[in-house]
Write a protein that holds these residues in place. Sequence first.
Motif, PDB file in Angstrom:
ATOM      1  N   ASN A 160      -1.256   3.208 -11.334  1.00 40.93           N
ATOM      2  CA  ASN A 160      -1.184   3.119 -10.020  1.00 40.93           C
ATOM      3  C   ASN A 160      -1.915   2.991  -9.377  1.00 40.93           C
ATOM      4  O   ASN A 160      -2.392   2.759  -8.003  1.00 40.93           O
ATOM      5  CB  ASN A 160      -0.732   4.331  -9.721  1.00 40.93           C
ATOM      6  N   PHE A 161      -3.667   3.960 -10.132  1.00 35.56           N
ATOM      7  CA  PHE A 161      -4.637   4.343  -9.072  1.00 35.56           C
ATOM      8  C   PHE A 161      -5.024   2.608  -8.759  1.00 35.56           C
ATOM      9  O   PHE A 161      -6.064   2.446  -7.984  1.00 35.56           O
ATOM     10  CB  PHE A 161      -6.118   5.197  -9.513  1.00 35.56           C
ATOM     11  N   TYR A 162      -5.496   1.878 -10.285  1.00 33.11           N
ATOM     12  CA  TYR A 162      -6.310   0.668 -10.545  1.00 33.11           C
ATOM     13  C   TYR A 162      -5.234   0.128  -9.705  1.00 33.11           C
ATOM     14  O   TYR A 162      -6.453  -0.936  -8.698  1.00 33.11           O
ATOM     15  CB  TYR A 162      -6.124   0.631 -11.817  1.00 33.11           C
ATOM     16  N   ALA A 163      -4.221  -0.147  -9.407  1.00 34.39           N
ATOM     17  CA  ALA A 163      -3.756  -1.199  -8.427  1.00 34.39           C
ATOM     18  C   ALA A 163      -4.209  -1.431  -6.891  1.00 34.39           C
ATOM     19  O   ALA A 163      -4.223  -1.783  -6.302  1.00 34.39           O
ATOM     20  CB  ALA A 163      -1.852  -1.097  -8.999  1.00 34.39           C
ATOM     21  N   LEU A 164      -3.777  -0.230  -6.763  1.00 37.43           N
ATOM     22  CA  LEU A 164      -4.338   0.623  -5.307  1.00 37.43           C
ATOM     23  C   LEU A 164      -5.538   0.224  -4.632  1.00 37.43           C
ATOM     24  O   LEU A 164      -6.553  -0.740  -4.902  1.00 37.43           O
ATOM     25  CB  LEU A 164      -3.796   1.932  -5.249  1.00 37.43           C
ATOM     26  N   ALA A 165      -7.196   0.693  -5.648  1.00 39.47           N
ATOM     27  CA  ALA A 165      -8.022   0.480  -5.530  1.00 39.47           C
ATOM     28  C   ALA A 165      -8.409  -1.221  -5.914  1.00 39.47           C
ATOM     29  O   ALA A 165      -8.844  -2.042  -4.640  1.00 39.47           O
ATOM     30  CB  ALA A 165      -8.662   0.444  -7.341  1.00 39.47           C
ATOM     31  N   GLU A 212     -12.799   3.544  -0.453  1.00 40.43           N
ATOM     32  CA  GLU A 212     -11.755   4.213  -0.876  1.00 40.43           C
ATOM     33  C   GLU A 212     -11.643   3.658  -1.877  1.00 40.43           C
ATOM     34  O   GLU A 212     -10.953   5.209  -2.487  1.00 40.43           O
ATOM     35  CB  GLU A 212      -9.976   4.242  -0.145  1.00 40.43           C
ATOM     36  N   ALA A 213     -11.462   2.336  -2.141  1.00 43.61           N
ATOM     37  CA  ALA A 213     -11.162   2.003  -3.501  1.00 43.61           C
ATOM     38  C   ALA A 213     -13.000   2.372  -3.965  1.00 43.61           C
ATOM     39  O   ALA A 213     -11.714   2.329  -5.935  1.00 43.61           O
ATOM     40  CB  ALA A 213     -11.620   0.558  -3.414  1.00 43.61           C
ATOM     41  N   GLY A 214     -14.157   2.684  -3.538  1.00 40.95           N
ATOM     42  CA  GLY A 214     -14.889   3.146  -4.395  1.00 40.95           C
ATOM     43  C   GLY A 214     -14.321   4.685  -4.969  1.00 40.95           C
ATOM     44  O   GLY A 214     -14.307   4.495  -6.608  1.00 40.95           O
ATOM     45  N   ARG A 215     -13.707   5.686  -4.870  1.00 41.84           N
ATOM     46  CA  ARG A 215     -13.184   7.027  -5.000  1.00 41.84           C
ATOM     47  C   ARG A 215     -12.605   6.851  -6.236  1.00 41.84           C
ATOM     48  O   ARG A 215     -12.480   7.124  -6.845  1.00 41.84           O
ATOM     49  CB  ARG A 215     -13.315   7.653  -3.543  1.00 41.84           C
ATOM     50  N   LEU A 216     -11.370   5.860  -5.572  1.00 39.34           N
ATOM     51  CA  LEU A 216      -9.979   5.306  -6.576  1.00 39.34           C
ATOM     52  C   LEU A 216     -10.939   5.033  -8.149  1.00 39.34           C
ATOM     53  O   LEU A 216     -10.444   4.973  -9.068  1.00 39.34           O
ATOM     54  CB  LEU A 216      -9.201   4.229  -5.953  1.00 39.34           C
ATOM     55  N   PHE A 217     -11.960   4.365  -8.089  1.00 37.02           N
ATOM     56  CA  PHE A 217     -12.685   2.956  -9.148  1.00 37.02           C
ATOM     57  C   PHE A 217     -13.087   4.777  -9.985  1.00 37.02           C
ATOM     58  O   PHE A 217     -13.077   4.585 -11.433  1.00 37.02           O
ATOM     59  CB  PHE A 217     -14.212   2.494  -8.704  1.00 37.02           C
ATOM     60  N   ASP A 218     -14.319   5.666  -8.453  1.00 37.04           N
ATOM     61  CA  ASP A 218     -14.994   6.329  -9.914  1.00 37.04           C
ATOM     62  C   ASP A 218     -13.854   7.496 -10.091  1.00 37.04           C
ATOM     63  O   ASP A 218     -14.318   8.349 -11.504  1.00 37.04           O
ATOM     64  CB  ASP A 218     -15.254   7.546  -8.691  1.00 37.04           C
ATOM     65  N   PRO A 235     -13.234  -4.879 -13.530  1.00 34.50           N
ATOM     66  CA  PRO A 235     -13.293  -4.998 -11.591  1.00 34.50           C
ATOM     67  C   PRO A 235     -14.399  -4.046 -11.466  1.00 34.50           C
ATOM     68  O   PRO A 235     -14.878  -4.542  -9.864  1.00 34.50           O
ATOM     69  CB  PRO A 235     -12.071  -4.432 -11.462  1.00 34.50           C
ATOM     70  N   SER A 236     -14.586  -2.708 -11.767  1.00 30.97           N
ATOM     71  CA  SER A 236     -15.186  -1.645 -10.877  1.00 30.97           C
ATOM     72  C   SER A 236     -16.269  -2.088 -11.274  1.00 30.97           C
ATOM     73  O   SER A 236     -17.960  -1.353 -10.167  1.00 30.97           O
ATOM     74  CB  SER A 236     -14.718  -0.685 -11.448  1.00 30.97           C
ATOM     75  N   LEU A 263       0.484  -1.043  -0.111  1.00 30.22           N
ATOM     76  CA  LEU A 263      -0.178   0.052  -0.061  1.00 30.22           C
ATOM     77  C   LEU A 263       0.264   1.167  -0.234  1.00 30.22           C
ATOM     78  O   LEU A 263       0.695   2.014  -0.706  1.00 30.22           O
ATOM     79  CB  LEU A 263      -0.173   0.100   1.287  1.00 30.22           C
ATOM     80  N   ARG A 264       2.127   1.030   0.982  1.00 26.45           N
ATOM     81  CA  ARG A 264       2.595   2.590   0.668  1.00 26.45           C
ATOM     82  C   ARG A 264       3.356   2.335  -0.427  1.00 26.45           C
ATOM     83  O   ARG A 264       3.656   3.746  -0.763  1.00 26.45           O
ATOM     84  CB  ARG A 264       3.572   2.115   1.706  1.00 26.45           C
ATOM     85  N   LEU A 265       4.276   1.809  -1.116  1.00 32.09           N
ATOM     86  CA  LEU A 265       4.318   1.762  -2.815  1.00 32.09           C
ATOM     87  C   LEU A 265       3.508   2.018  -3.714  1.00 32.09           C
ATOM     88  O   LEU A 265       4.451   2.941  -4.416  1.00 32.09           O
ATOM     89  CB  LEU A 265       4.932  -0.086  -2.774  1.00 32.09           C
ATOM     90  N   LEU A 266       2.645   2.119  -3.323  1.00 30.53           N
ATOM     91  CA  LEU A 266       1.715   1.847  -4.353  1.00 30.53           C
ATOM     92  C   LEU A 266       0.707   3.370  -4.622  1.00 30.53           C
ATOM     93  O   LEU A 266       1.422   4.541  -4.917  1.00 30.53           O
ATOM     94  CB  LEU A 266      -0.002   1.348  -4.141  1.00 30.53           C
ATOM     95  N   LYS A 267       0.874   3.882  -3.679  1.00 32.30           N
ATOM     96  CA  LYS A 267       0.807   5.235  -2.924  1.00 32.30           C
ATOM     97  C   LYS A 267       2.067   6.565  -2.980  1.00 32.30           C
ATOM     98  O   LYS A 267       1.556   7.222  -3.497  1.00 32.30           O
ATOM     99  CB  LYS A 267       0.085   5.708  -1.154  1.00 32.30           C
TER     100      LYS A 267
END
Length: 110
Positions: free
Chosen positions: A23-28, A38-44, A59-60, A7-11
Amino acid sequence: MSNSERLRLLKEYIREEPQNPFNFYALALEIRDIDIPEAGRLFDLLLLNHSDYLPVYFPSAHFFFELGQIEKAKNIFEQGIDLAKIQKADKTLKELQNAYQNFLFETDLD
């Protein structure tokens, strides 16, 4: 590598390359089971700002379906199918169409 390290690395990747949708996709994907809002926010964010990023649609749509957001999931599937046709991504198109048919069957939508 531990979950918190990933998580730290992805951020960190997001901070370094905020224009890269992966990068956003992998974190979501990494947090979808542990931080649903937060996952919903990233997918949006991806669907809005990187609407041409085809990998996000399957996936979304599934994510929002699991949250009971049926209409939203339906729209995401349909947008993904349209984009796959435009991008001539035949394999992804077939996967999205199959998932969409299963979704329609499970939700009794047409």
